[in-house]
Scaffold this active site. Structure first.
Site, mmCIF file in Angstrom:
data_model
loop_
_atom_site.group_PDB
_atom_site.id
_atom_site.type_symbol
_atom_site.label_atom_id
_atom_site.label_comp_id
_atom_site.label_asym_id
_atom_site.label_seq_id
_atom_site.Cartn_x
_atom_site.Cartn_y
_atom_site.Cartn_z
ATOM 1 N N GLY A 7 -8.189 -6.523 -2.518
ATOM 2 C CA GLY A 7 -8.638 -7.367 -1.416
ATOM 3 C C GLY A 7 -9.447 -6.557 -0.422
ATOM 4 N N ALA A 8 -9.670 -7.168 0.724
ATOM 5 C CA ALA A 8 -10.459 -6.522 1.760
ATOM 6 C C ALA A 8 -9.730 -5.294 2.312
ATOM 7 C CB ALA A 8 -10.740 -7.509 2.885
ATOM 8 N N ASP A 108 -0.453 -15.282 6.582
ATOM 9 C CA ASP A 108 -1.413 -15.487 5.486
ATOM 10 C C ASP A 108 -0.802 -16.416 4.441
ATOM 11 O OD1 ASP A 108 -3.749 -15.231 4.029
ATOM 12 O OD2 ASP A 108 -3.371 -13.172 3.372
HETATM 13 N N1 ADP Z 1 5.234 -7.691 -5.865
HETATM 14 C C1 ADP Z 1 4.332 -8.316 -6.618
HETATM 15 N N2 ADP Z 1 4.681 -8.797 -7.832
HETATM 16 C C2 ADP Z 1 3.762 -9.406 -8.626
HETATM 17 N N3 ADP Z 1 2.479 -9.612 -8.264
HETATM 18 C C3 ADP Z 1 2.065 -9.149 -7.076
HETATM 19 C C4 ADP Z 1 2.971 -8.488 -6.181
HETATM 20 N N4 ADP Z 1 2.299 -8.141 -5.064
HETATM 21 C C5 ADP Z 1 1.041 -8.575 -5.251
HETATM 22 N N5 ADP Z 1 0.884 -9.181 -6.455
HETATM 23 C C6 ADP Z 1 -0.352 -9.777 -6.995
HETATM 24 O O1 ADP Z 1 -1.481 -9.122 -6.448
HETATM 25 C C7 ADP Z 1 -2.260 -10.019 -5.652
HETATM 26 C C8 ADP Z 1 -2.748 -9.318 -4.388
HETATM 27 O O2 ADP Z 1 -1.657 -8.828 -3.621
HETATM 28 P P1 ADP Z 1 -1.490 -9.154 -2.068
HETATM 29 O O3 ADP Z 1 -0.267 -8.476 -1.573
HETATM 30 O O4 ADP Z 1 -1.581 -10.624 -1.884
HETATM 31 O O5 ADP Z 1 -2.744 -8.413 -1.428
HETATM 32 P P2 ADP Z 1 -4.094 -8.908 -0.745
HETATM 33 O O6 ADP Z 1 -3.996 -8.433 0.667
HETATM 34 O O7 ADP Z 1 -5.163 -8.242 -1.535
HETATM 35 O O8 ADP Z 1 -4.148 -10.415 -0.830
HETATM 36 C C9 ADP Z 1 -1.338 -11.205 -5.351
HETATM 37 O O9 ADP Z 1 -2.041 -12.401 -5.116
HETATM 38 C C10 ADP Z 1 -0.470 -11.239 -6.601
HETATM 39 O O10 ADP Z 1 -1.112 -11.967 -7.624
HETATM 40 MG MG MG Z 2 -2.741 -11.913 -0.843
#
Ligand code: ADP
Ligand code: MG
Length: 194
Positions: A7-8, A108
């Site tokens: 992500g960003a 979010d």
């Molecule tokens: N603990 C986790 N278990 C499984 N998938 C995860 C987990 N954390 C993140 N993801 C996957 O990675 C993606 C991006 O993580 P996220 O924490 O939402 O970061 P961002 O700030 O980039 O949105 C999520 O939408 C999900 O699909």
């Molecule tokens: Mg996210």
């Protein structure tokens, strides 16, 4: 290691049963400010991953600077499921109510930040979360989720939002927060006129 997302703010890798979320250096930010932002957001996310009383990935480790290691959740984002199972939004409402009752604002709430795992909705991505008792912050949290539903789940919006509210009414403060939400929304509409 598989990259789950970039992500960003952060890159997210999977390493076996763990997920590593690493906040990246942003060259356009002043280096001192950049370091401070990464550190404060990492610490806040790690803290909330321990504190929140809703299903979320367990915190495994953090360097308290830029990286968090958490449990990998085997599941499917609600983004892919909600249109065919709108009642999942009721569970989301219950979880958001529980967070707000703990004075946690997720910050979010989108269906990409919710996974269905073993029949339960698990909340992820506490990167923009903070603690607040303010009705305003809670109302805005819901407003953002409502907008996410409108844009990503347009066909089922009415039903899904209704289900969400049914779940959210589990909060003893629900009536007050929803009243505030209508004020937030009126303000938004007035702004749009100018
Ligand atoms: N603990 C986790 N278990 C499984 N998938 C995860 C987990 N954390 C993140 N993801 C996957 O990675 C993606 C991006 O993580 P996220 O924490 O939402 O970061 P961002 O700030 O980039 O949105 C999520 O939408 C999900 O699909
Ligand atoms: Mg996210």
């Amino acid at each position: 290691m598989d990259v789950l997302g970039s992500g960003a703010e952060a890159t997210i890798f999977r390493d076996g049963e763990s997920v590593i979320k690493r906040r990246l250096v942003k060259r356009y930010r002043h280096p001192v400010l950049d370091e401070e932002l990464r550190r404060s957001r990492t610490r806040r996310e790690a803290k909330l991953l321990q504190k929140a009383r809703v299903p979320h990935p367990a915190l495994i480790a953090t360097d308290r600077e830029s990286s968090i290691t958490m449990e990998f959740i085997e599941g499917t984002p609600l983004k892919q499921l909600l249109d065919s199972d709108v009642n999942l939004a009721q569970r989301v409402g219950q979880h958001v109510a529980a967070l707000h009752d703990q004075a946690i604002i997720h910050g979010d709430l989108t269906t990409s930040n919710m996974l269905l795992s073993k029949g339960e909705v698990v909340l992820i991505d506490f990167g923009l979360s903070f603690t607040s008792h303010d009705l305003e912050h809670k109302a805005v949290d819901i407003h953002l989720f409502k907008q996410a539903l409108e844009s990503k789940h347009h066909a089922v919006f009415d039903e899904a939002y209704k289900a969400f509210l049914k779940g959210y009414r589990a909060s003893p403060e629900a009536t007050k927060v929803l009243k505030r939400l209508s004020i937030v929304e009126k303000r938004g509409r007035n702004k749009a006129k100018y």
